[in-house]
Design an enzyme around this catalytic site. Structure first.
Site, PDB file in Angstrom:
ATOM      1  N   SER A 102       0.814  -1.215   0.000  1.00 37.25           N
ATOM      2  CA  SER A 102       0.000   0.000   0.000  1.00 37.25           C
ATOM      3  C   SER A 102       0.848   1.265   0.000  1.00 37.25           C
ATOM      4  O   SER A 102       1.598   1.522  -0.933  1.00 37.25           O
ATOM      5  CB  SER A 102      -0.964  -0.044   1.193  1.00 37.25           C
ATOM      6  OG  SER A 102      -1.940   0.946   1.107  1.00 37.25           O
ATOM      7  N   ASP A 241      -2.448   6.367  -3.455  1.00 38.87           N
ATOM      8  CA  ASP A 241      -1.296   5.738  -2.820  1.00 38.87           C
ATOM      9  C   ASP A 241      -0.796   4.595  -3.712  1.00 38.87           C
ATOM     10  O   ASP A 241      -1.260   4.421  -4.838  1.00 38.87           O
ATOM     11  CB  ASP A 241      -1.626   5.256  -1.407  1.00 38.87           C
ATOM     12  CG  ASP A 241      -2.620   4.097  -1.387  1.00 38.87           C
ATOM     13  OD1 ASP A 241      -3.342   3.922  -2.378  1.00 38.87           O
ATOM     14  OD2 ASP A 241      -2.678   3.378  -0.377  1.00 38.87           O
ATOM     15  N   ASP A 243      -1.097   1.391  -3.985  1.00 43.84           N
ATOM     16  CA  ASP A 243      -1.983   0.382  -4.583  1.00 43.84           C
ATOM     17  C   ASP A 243      -3.344   0.957  -4.949  1.00 43.84           C
ATOM     18  O   ASP A 243      -4.259   0.225  -5.308  1.00 43.84           O
ATOM     19  CB  ASP A 243      -2.136  -0.841  -3.688  1.00 43.84           C
ATOM     20  CG  ASP A 243      -2.913  -0.571  -2.409  1.00 43.84           C
ATOM     21  OD1 ASP A 243      -2.956   0.596  -1.970  1.00 43.84           O
ATOM     22  OD2 ASP A 243      -3.456  -1.523  -1.829  1.00 43.84           O
ATOM     23  N   ASP A 245      -5.873   2.263  -3.371  1.00 50.17           N
ATOM     24  CA  ASP A 245      -7.120   2.102  -2.616  1.00 50.17           C
ATOM     25  C   ASP A 245      -7.359   3.293  -1.700  1.00 50.17           C
ATOM     26  O   ASP A 245      -8.310   3.307  -0.927  1.00 50.17           O
ATOM     27  CB  ASP A 245      -7.128   0.789  -1.822  1.00 50.17           C
ATOM     28  CG  ASP A 245      -6.090   0.729  -0.712  1.00 50.17           C
ATOM     29  OD1 ASP A 245      -5.256   1.649  -0.602  1.00 50.17           O
ATOM     30  OD2 ASP A 245      -6.094  -0.264   0.051  1.00 50.17           O
TER      31      ASP A 245
END
EC number: 5.4.2.10
Length: 446
Positions: A102, A241, A243, A245
């Site tokens: 992440s 960010d 990834d 999400d």
């Protein structure tokens, strides 16, 4: 049983060290694969990743694990976490796997698992996989060994899906938008989707090299996009960010807009259209009191959960809510996705910008945040929160804020830290309460 591998959001840690090695990834593939070998159909798993250098190693090890127990593997290459959840469901897969840490630096990595419904695995499933990782799994023989295949159109599928979250009459013509992809998983899909909807896109953080994910760009490093929005005279900035999400928005003045304000916008707009389910919004204990008061003024509730988008999602599903998220930028919109999706949330914000005719600074500041302060205290062992002096300081803080604010004390789920957060109408009082509690925790931890 205690958990060795799984934490609050899958498995995460320093890549190629500790628990997060190629050997661990292969064990995850074998254990999770065997756990989901249910029924007599041909089993398959979808595996995506972000742009970290260690993603190649983790992907290869996971493929070996899954195929060794008889599960076919579909690899997507770099793709946002929510896209993996989407494809797992659409492709009738038994499992979805995202290789990502992440918003963490490139040296970290992680493994997130999704079920065939596109939702993150339950505690029970994770615990079963954790137990299975301690044992040897039965290996497939001969023609039952799985096959691996890389698909080339996964990005196009995801772009099409997120564009479907908007009504067909919404166009972004005339908008100049800075899109910061953190050199991460959305470096192609986010700028492309927004451009295809008609906007002029200024892309940044779109040159991943395996080592630069989240490095000075993205939703956790906002100085660069703030400056770029002002410099370009853009209407708005979108910061994702690693990834994708998580979403933070930048208004045309270069001011950051956090998840609380985004939830306020999306929730109030859906409520006005009669499309908000559950009678409110779900957020965590960290969301600002100003959001709660703003929603209450509209006759809506704010349901609070423990920190973590997983807890938010559980409460949303249990209570029938369709909007939830975190102050940090995770936005879960269950009408469109089964997990947090920064790209879909961004498109909802952009659609509201178009339809309102307002500037981003007018549209996205729906309430004045109550003064809020968060400090962390590191400790080396024991339980400082069990100390009598710490308990006394917390009680005094709660009494001081009674009726005028909130106090949240919690242990970090990933670090040896006590997090002390207070908010209230009196900024000076908030600071005194936090400092007094932090001093007591430090004394107990000494």
């Amino acid at each position: 049983m205690g958990r060795t591998f799984f934490g609050t959001d899958g498995i995460r840690g320093r890549a190629n060290a500790g628990v997060l090695t190629a050997a661990t990834a292969m064990k995850v593939g074998q254990a999770a694969g065997h756990h989901f070998l249910r029924g007599d159909h041909k089993h398959r798993v979808v595996i995506g990743k972000d742009t970290r250098l260690s993603g190649y190693m983790m992907e290869t090890a996971l493929v070996a694990g899954f195929t060794s127990v008889g599960m076919d593997v579909i690899m997507t290459g770099p793709l946002p976490t929510p896209a993996v959840a989407l494809l797992a469901r659409e492709m009738r897969a038994d499992l979805g796997v995202m290789i990502s840490a992440s918003h963490n630096p490139y040296a970290d990595n992680g493994i997130k698992l999704f079920g065939p419904d596109g939702f993150k695995l339950s505690d029970a499933d994770e615990e079963a996989i954790e137990r299975a990782m301690q044992e040897e799994q039965p290996l497939a023989q001969g023609e039952d060994i799985g096959r691996a295949r890389r698909i080339e159109d996964s990005r196009g599928r995801y772009i099409h899906a997120i564009k479907q979250s908007l009504p067909s009459d919404v166009r972004l013509d005339g908008l100049k938008i800075v899109v910061d992809c953190a050199h991460g998983a959305a470096y192609t899909v986010a700028p492309t989707a927004i451009w295809e909807l008609g906007a002029e896109v200024i892309a940044m953080g779109v040159s991943p090299n395996g080592l630069n994910i989240n490095d000075g760009v993205g939703s956790t490093a906002l100085d660069a996009i703030k400056a770029r929005v002002v410099e370009e005279g853009a209407d708005i900035g979108i910061a994702l960010d690693g990834d994708a999400d998580r979403l933070i928005v930048i208004d045309e003045k270069g001011q950051a807009v956090d998840g609380d304000q985004i939830m306020a916008l999306i929730g109030s707009r859906l409520a006005a259209a009669g499309e908000l389910r559950g009678g409110g919004v779900v957020a965590t204990v960290m969301s600002n009191l100003g959001l709660e008061r703003m929603l209450a003024g509209l006759g809506l509730n704010l349901v609070r959960t423990k920190v973590g988008d997983r807890h938010v999602l559980e409460a949303m599903r249990a209570g029938g809510y369709n909007v939830g998220g975190e102050q940090s930028g995770h936005m879960i919109l269950l009408d469109h996705a089964t997990t947090g999706d920064g790209c879909i949330a961004a498109l909802q914000v952009l659609a509201s910008l178009v339809r309102s005719g307002k500037r981003a600074s007018e549209l996205l500041h729906l309430f004045d945040p109550v003064p809020q302060l968060l400090k962390n205290v590191t400790y080396s062992g024991g339980d400082p929160l069990a100390d009598a002096q710490v308990k006394s300081a917390i009680e005094e803080g709660e009494a001081a804020l009674q009726g005028r604010g909130r106090l949240v004390i919690r242990k970090s789920g990933t670090e040896p830290k006590i997090r002390v957060m207070a908010e209230g109408d009196d900024a000076g009082q908030v600071e005194r309460v936090v400092d007094d509690i932090c001093d007591a925790v430090r004394a107990a931890a000494a």
